[in-house]
Write an enzyme that holds these catalytic residues in place. Sequence first.
Site, PDB file in Angstrom:
ATOM      1  N   HIS A   9       0.823  -1.211   0.000  1.00 38.83           N
ATOM      2  CA  HIS A   9       0.000   0.000   0.000  1.00 38.83           C
ATOM      3  C   HIS A   9       0.857   1.261   0.000  1.00 38.83           C
ATOM      4  O   HIS A   9       2.052   1.240   0.329  1.00 38.83           O
ATOM      5  CB  HIS A   9      -0.918   0.004   1.219  1.00 38.83           C
ATOM      6  CG  HIS A   9      -0.165   0.056   2.531  1.00 38.83           C
ATOM      7  ND1 HIS A   9       0.385   1.209   3.038  1.00 38.83           N
ATOM      8  CD2 HIS A   9       0.128  -0.923   3.415  1.00 38.83           C
ATOM      9  CE1 HIS A   9       0.978   0.962   4.177  1.00 38.83           C
ATOM     10  NE2 HIS A   9       0.848  -0.340   4.433  1.00 38.83           N
ATOM     11  N   ASN A  15       3.301   5.676   8.510  1.00 42.69           N
ATOM     12  CA  ASN A  15       4.521   5.269   7.807  1.00 42.69           C
ATOM     13  C   ASN A  15       5.558   6.381   7.905  1.00 42.69           C
ATOM     14  O   ASN A  15       6.737   6.130   8.201  1.00 42.69           O
ATOM     15  CB  ASN A  15       4.249   5.005   6.332  1.00 42.69           C
ATOM     16  CG  ASN A  15       3.555   3.688   6.070  1.00 42.69           C
ATOM     17  OD1 ASN A  15       2.661   3.630   5.243  1.00 42.69           O
ATOM     18  ND2 ASN A  15       3.950   2.623   6.750  1.00 42.69           N
ATOM     19  N   GLN A  21       1.866  -0.073  12.252  1.00 44.11           N
ATOM     20  CA  GLN A  21       0.425   0.103  12.076  1.00 44.11           C
ATOM     21  C   GLN A  21      -0.373  -1.147  12.398  1.00 44.11           C
ATOM     22  O   GLN A  21      -1.451  -1.070  12.976  1.00 44.11           O
ATOM     23  CB  GLN A  21       0.127   0.553  10.636  1.00 44.11           C
ATOM     24  CG  GLN A  21       0.663   1.926  10.350  1.00 44.11           C
ATOM     25  CD  GLN A  21       0.501   2.326   8.908  1.00 44.11           C
ATOM     26  OE1 GLN A  21      -0.339   3.146   8.580  1.00 44.11           O
ATOM     27  NE2 GLN A  21       1.321   1.777   8.048  1.00 44.11           N
ATOM     28  N   GLU A  83      -2.741  -7.146   7.513  1.00 47.78           N
ATOM     29  CA  GLU A  83      -1.424  -7.034   8.132  1.00 47.78           C
ATOM     30  C   GLU A  83      -1.376  -7.787   9.456  1.00 47.78           C
ATOM     31  O   GLU A  83      -2.398  -8.018  10.109  1.00 47.78           O
ATOM     32  CB  GLU A  83      -1.074  -5.556   8.355  1.00 47.78           C
ATOM     33  CG  GLU A  83       0.297  -5.295   8.977  1.00 47.78           C
ATOM     34  CD  GLU A  83       1.475  -5.793   8.146  1.00 47.78           C
ATOM     35  OE1 GLU A  83       1.581  -7.021   7.942  1.00 47.78           O
ATOM     36  OE2 GLU A  83       2.302  -4.960   7.730  1.00 47.78           O
ATOM     37  N   HIS A 140       0.317  -5.523   2.622  1.00 44.06           N
ATOM     38  CA  HIS A 140       1.121  -4.788   3.590  1.00 44.06           C
ATOM     39  C   HIS A 140       2.554  -5.288   3.618  1.00 44.06           C
ATOM     40  O   HIS A 140       2.832  -6.446   3.272  1.00 44.06           O
ATOM     41  CB  HIS A 140       0.495  -4.934   4.979  1.00 44.06           C
ATOM     42  CG  HIS A 140      -0.955  -4.580   5.004  1.00 44.06           C
ATOM     43  ND1 HIS A 140      -1.411  -3.305   5.249  1.00 44.06           N
ATOM     44  CD2 HIS A 140      -2.066  -5.336   4.777  1.00 44.06           C
ATOM     45  CE1 HIS A 140      -2.733  -3.291   5.183  1.00 44.06           C
ATOM     46  NE2 HIS A 140      -3.159  -4.507   4.896  1.00 44.06           N
TER      47      HIS A 140
END
Length: 198
Positions: A9, A15, A21, A83, A140
Site C-alpha cells: 500500500h 509510515n 500500524q 497485516e 502490507h
Amino acid sequence: MTTICLVRHGETDWNAMGKLQGREDIPLNERGRKQAEMVGKFLQSAKFSAVVTSPLLRAKQTAEIINNFTGKLPLIENADFIEKAYGKASGMTILERDEHFPDGVIPGMESIEMVRKRVIRGLSTVKQSFPDQPVLLVAHGGLINVILALLSGGEIGTGKTKLFNTCISHIATAGNSWKIIDYNRIEHLSKFGKVTSI
C-alpha cells in the site's frame, strides 16, 4: 500458471512517522495517494483478471486508485492478506517497541505461524479462484515479507528485506507451489526520490 503482482500500500502518516500500524485502520496520506496513482500508471498496460486487497483502508484505497488505471476490475477483499497484528506495540516506533519489550514478548501480537497459515490459505484461494490468470494483490509490508520469506526459504523477506511503499513484487505458481519472479521494484517511484520503507 497463476501469477500475482504484489503491491504494498501507499504511504500513511504513520509510515512517515515510523510507527507500526498492524491492524490500525490508517488511511493514505497525500503522498500515499500519489504513489498509488504512479503505480497505477505504471501497471495500466498490464492485464489482470481481478484485484484482491486486504480489508484495511490503506490497502483498499491503494487498490481502488490502481484499479482506476487497470480497468475497474472486480475488487475482492480477502482477510487472509490483512497485516500482522502487533498487539501492544501497535502505534509504536521500532525504537519504542524495543524499549518497551526488550525480550520481544509483545502481548496480543499475532504469531508468525498464524500469519504463515493464512498466507498459505490466501494464496491457495487466489490460485483456485483464478487458475492460470494474472491477479493484482494489494497488501502490507509485513504480510508481503512473510510471503517472500516462505517462498525463498528465508533468504529474503521477514527480518531481511525492507519493502518500500507501493513496491512491486511478482510471484507465480510452479506446479503445486509458488516461485518468486522479482521483488521490491520501485522504478515507478523515481520522481519521488526518497521512499518510505516502514
